[in-house]
Motif scaffolding. Structure first.
Motif, PDB file in Angstrom:
ATOM      1  N   ASN A  83       0.817  -1.222   0.000  1.00 63.92           N
ATOM      2  CA  ASN A  83       0.000   0.000   0.000  1.00 63.92           C
ATOM      3  C   ASN A  83       0.850   1.271   0.000  1.00 63.92           C
ATOM      4  O   ASN A  83       0.504   2.266   0.644  1.00 63.92           O
ATOM      5  N   GLY A  84       1.952   1.213  -0.733  1.00 58.79           N
ATOM      6  CA  GLY A  84       2.786   2.395  -0.879  1.00 58.79           C
ATOM      7  C   GLY A  84       3.880   2.533   0.151  1.00 58.79           C
ATOM      8  O   GLY A  84       4.687   3.474   0.090  1.00 58.79           O
ATOM      9  N   GLU A  85       3.965   1.584   1.104  1.00 66.67           N
ATOM     10  CA  GLU A  85       4.997   1.674   2.134  1.00 66.67           C
ATOM     11  C   GLU A  85       6.380   1.312   1.580  1.00 66.67           C
ATOM     12  O   GLU A  85       7.398   1.783   2.096  1.00 66.67           O
ATOM     13  N   LEU A  86       6.425   0.462   0.563  1.00 68.37           N
ATOM     14  CA  LEU A  86       7.694   0.064  -0.044  1.00 68.37           C
ATOM     15  C   LEU A  86       7.884   0.796  -1.366  1.00 68.37           C
ATOM     16  O   LEU A  86       6.929   1.007  -2.117  1.00 68.37           O
ATOM     17  N   ALA A  87       9.120   1.176  -1.661  1.00 67.91           N
ATOM     18  CA  ALA A  87       9.422   1.903  -2.888  1.00 67.91           C
ATOM     19  C   ALA A  87       9.430   0.957  -4.079  1.00 67.91           C
ATOM     20  O   ALA A  87       9.906  -0.179  -3.993  1.00 67.91           O
ATOM     21  N   ALA A  88       8.888   1.437  -5.189  1.00 68.33           N
ATOM     22  CA  ALA A  88       8.892   0.674  -6.442  1.00 68.33           C
ATOM     23  C   ALA A  88       9.801   1.387  -7.431  1.00 68.33           C
ATOM     24  O   ALA A  88       9.763   2.608  -7.545  1.00 68.33           O
ATOM     25  N   LYS A 143      18.695  -7.550  -5.219  1.00 64.90           N
ATOM     26  CA  LYS A 143      17.989  -6.431  -5.849  1.00 64.90           C
ATOM     27  C   LYS A 143      18.788  -5.859  -7.017  1.00 64.90           C
ATOM     28  O   LYS A 143      18.231  -5.552  -8.074  1.00 64.90           O
ATOM     29  N   ASP A 144      20.096  -5.712  -6.831  1.00 63.34           N
ATOM     30  CA  ASP A 144      20.933  -5.188  -7.916  1.00 63.34           C
ATOM     31  C   ASP A 144      20.922  -6.124  -9.119  1.00 63.34           C
ATOM     32  O   ASP A 144      20.885  -5.677 -10.273  1.00 63.34           O
ATOM     33  N   ALA A 145      20.932  -7.449  -8.839  1.00 59.53           N
ATOM     34  CA  ALA A 145      20.909  -8.432  -9.922  1.00 59.53           C
ATOM     35  C   ALA A 145      19.578  -8.369 -10.675  1.00 59.53           C
ATOM     36  O   ALA A 145      19.547  -8.464 -11.906  1.00 59.53           O
ATOM     37  N   VAL A 146      18.479  -8.187  -9.946  1.00 60.80           N
ATOM     38  CA  VAL A 146      17.164  -8.078 -10.589  1.00 60.80           C
ATOM     39  C   VAL A 146      17.096  -6.822 -11.451  1.00 60.80           C
ATOM     40  O   VAL A 146      16.556  -6.843 -12.563  1.00 60.80           O
ATOM     41  N   ARG A 147      17.661  -5.740 -10.962  1.00 62.13           N
ATOM     42  CA  ARG A 147      17.626  -4.481 -11.719  1.00 62.13           C
ATOM     43  C   ARG A 147      18.290  -4.658 -13.092  1.00 62.13           C
ATOM     44  O   ARG A 147      17.720  -4.268 -14.116  1.00 62.13           O
ATOM     45  N   VAL A 148      19.477  -5.256 -13.094  1.00 65.94           N
ATOM     46  CA  VAL A 148      20.184  -5.446 -14.363  1.00 65.94           C
ATOM     47  C   VAL A 148      19.500  -6.500 -15.220  1.00 65.94           C
ATOM     48  O   VAL A 148      19.402  -6.370 -16.446  1.00 65.94           O
ATOM     49  N   HIS A 165      11.017  -7.411  -1.281  1.00 68.72           N
ATOM     50  CA  HIS A 165      10.406  -7.746   0.009  1.00 68.72           C
ATOM     51  C   HIS A 165      11.474  -8.348   0.920  1.00 68.72           C
ATOM     52  O   HIS A 165      12.200  -9.263   0.513  1.00 68.72           O
ATOM     53  N   LEU A 166      11.532  -7.838   2.139  1.00 74.13           N
ATOM     54  CA  LEU A 166      12.521  -8.321   3.113  1.00 74.13           C
ATOM     55  C   LEU A 166      11.845  -8.947   4.338  1.00 74.13           C
ATOM     56  O   LEU A 166      12.499  -9.179   5.348  1.00 74.13           O
ATOM     57  N   ASP A 167      10.530  -9.194   4.241  1.00 68.32           N
ATOM     58  CA  ASP A 167       9.799  -9.759   5.370  1.00 68.32           C
ATOM     59  C   ASP A 167       9.679 -11.272   5.286  1.00 68.32           C
ATOM     60  O   ASP A 167       8.807 -11.881   5.896  1.00 68.32           O
ATOM     61  N   ASP A 168      10.541 -11.889   4.496  1.00 66.66           N
ATOM     62  CA  ASP A 168      10.541 -13.347   4.324  1.00 66.66           C
ATOM     63  C   ASP A 168      11.988 -13.812   4.381  1.00 66.66           C
ATOM     64  O   ASP A 168      12.906 -13.078   4.026  1.00 66.66           O
ATOM     65  N   GLU A 169      12.211 -15.040   4.857  1.00 69.02           N
ATOM     66  CA  GLU A 169      13.590 -15.530   4.967  1.00 69.02           C
ATOM     67  C   GLU A 169      14.259 -15.677   3.609  1.00 69.02           C
ATOM     68  O   GLU A 169      15.480 -15.621   3.495  1.00 69.02           O
ATOM     69  N   HIS A 170      13.457 -15.841   2.552  1.00 67.33           N
ATOM     70  CA  HIS A 170      13.995 -15.897   1.198  1.00 67.33           C
ATOM     71  C   HIS A 170      14.028 -14.485   0.615  1.00 67.33           C
ATOM     72  O   HIS A 170      12.966 -13.907   0.363  1.00 67.33           O
ATOM     73  N   PRO A 171      15.205 -13.896   0.417  1.00 69.18           N
ATOM     74  CA  PRO A 171      15.230 -12.564  -0.203  1.00 69.18           C
ATOM     75  C   PRO A 171      14.663 -12.644  -1.620  1.00 69.18           C
ATOM     76  O   PRO A 171      15.108 -13.452  -2.429  1.00 69.18           O
ATOM     77  N   HIS A 172      13.660 -11.827  -1.904  1.00 66.62           N
ATOM     78  CA  HIS A 172      13.014 -11.924  -3.207  1.00 66.62           C
ATOM     79  C   HIS A 172      12.537 -10.560  -3.686  1.00 66.62           C
ATOM     80  O   HIS A 172      12.376  -9.622  -2.903  1.00 66.62           O
ATOM     81  N   VAL A 173      12.305 -10.483  -4.984  1.00 67.78           N
ATOM     82  CA  VAL A 173      11.855  -9.253  -5.623  1.00 67.78           C
ATOM     83  C   VAL A 173      10.654  -9.569  -6.499  1.00 67.78           C
ATOM     84  O   VAL A 173      10.654 -10.557  -7.245  1.00 67.78           O
TER      85      VAL A 173
END
Length: 347
Positions: A83-88, A143-148, A165-173
């Motif tokens: 709901n807008g709390e995380l930057a896109a 995150k950097d890898a996803v960006r490229v 998202h950083l609220d899960d043990e698996h870092p994911h985008v």
């Protein structure tokens, strides 16, 4: 090995293990033979083999769904941005913060949706993709890898936004790509595209010091697919998934009828896995003949990797074993009851 009638070159044995069953947009570096000796492992082939037998973490790139209406798109963007709390971040590199940024994305994509006359009524406005790594992976590198990766895969062709998202043990985008391209063509990912995307993502992670690989299950000796999230959720509630209930019922019916219906794909799966193991063994033998100590050490690792491979068993094989075990226990219980009856009542 069977099933490899399309060989056009005598490549290293291991190259057939990595060959995907689908056509991809372009060949990977490890698919290109050595120009001098095509039977020789190229540096790219050797590095990939080393990562596989070293059990490097596997990347996950998965299409999680599609949005098919402006309202659905709005809901999805609200979800991935909390709901807008995380930057896109957009394809232009702009960072959209808060509800104002979220409304800007929604408005732009909604306007485009109304102008898109080529879209079928049930056609997707966007494809939703998740890119993930195992727990413990550096989130910034992910995150950097996803960006490229996004720039390489969709840059100059499609609008997109991604949120980590950083609220899960698996870092994911979460990466959301607009279906309609700048050239008017629509995004329609195939299995080949997913295979290529996984390799691109893994490659970007390695450039950032994160050991990673993108191989198929069969390459690692695995037959069964990972359990679907919906099925896991049902089990966590203490319920039995309908798909497993039906599978068990089928096995019981077959047992009562005194026959087990044949499954042609099961035989094919075992045959393919036998071929894969043989390819690894052949590659290990060739490495053992090398004068290079590092090659001989890699040969030992390859041999151990094959020895550690799981049995080529399907989910149905597991259910059959479970059923046989249950029948065995039932038979033992009945046998004990018979013995008690033979002894007669205790006086």
């Amino acid at each position: 090995m069977s099933g490899e009638g399309d060989r056009d070159l005598e490549l290293p044995p291991i190259s057939y293990v990595w060959r995907t069953p689908v056509r991809r947009p372009k060949r990977a570096r490890w698919e290109i033979a050595d120009p001098v000796d095509c039977r020789k492992l190229t540096p790219a082939m050797r590095a990939k083999l080393q990562r596989i037998v070293g059990k490097a973490p596997e990347v996950m790139v998965k299409i999680t769904g599609k949005t098919k209406s402006v309202a659905h798109l709005k809901s999805h963007l609200e979800y991935i941005t909390r709901n807008g709390e995380l930057a896109a971040e957009t394809e232009a590199g702009a960072v959209m913060d808060g509800r104002h940024g979220l409304r800007d994305i929604q408005a732009r994509w909604a306007d485009d949706a109304e102008l898109d006359g080529s879209r079928r009524r049930d056609g997707p406005l966007s494809h939703n993709i998740i890119l993930s790594m195992p727990p413990g992976t550096e989130p910034i590198a992910v995150k950097d890898a996803v960006r490229v990766f996004a720039i390489e895969a969709f840059g100059g062709q499609h609008d997109y936004v991604f949120v980590q998202h950083l609220d899960d043990e698996h870092p994911h985008v979460h990466l959301t790509v607009r279906s309609l391209g700048y050239d008017g063509r629509r995004l329609n990912p195939r299995k080949a595209d997913l295979a290529t995307w996984r390799e691109q993502f893994a490659g970007e992670l390695r450039l950032r010091g994160v050991e990673s690989e993108a191989t198929s299950r069969r390459t690692r000796g695995k037959v069964r697919k990972a359990e679907r999230g919906v099925v896991r959720a049902i089990k966590q509630r203490g319920e039995q998934p309908r798909v497993e209930l039906l599978a068990r019922e089928e096995i019981v019916k077959g047992a009562r009828g005194g026959k087990r219906s044949a499954r042609p794909w099961e035989a094919k799966t075992r045959e393919r896995q036998a071929d894969i193991r043989e390819a690894y063994r052949q590659q290990a033998e060739e490495l053992l003949r090398s004068q290079n100590a590092a090659d001989r050490e890699l040969a030992k690792q390859v041999a151990q990797f094959v020895a550690d491979m799981p049995e080529a068993e399907t989910k149905r094989d597991d259910l059959l074993k479970e059923f046989a075990k249950a029948i065995g226990k039932s038979g033992q219980a009945l046998s004990r009851e018979d013995k008690e009856r033979e002894k007669g009542p205790v006086r």
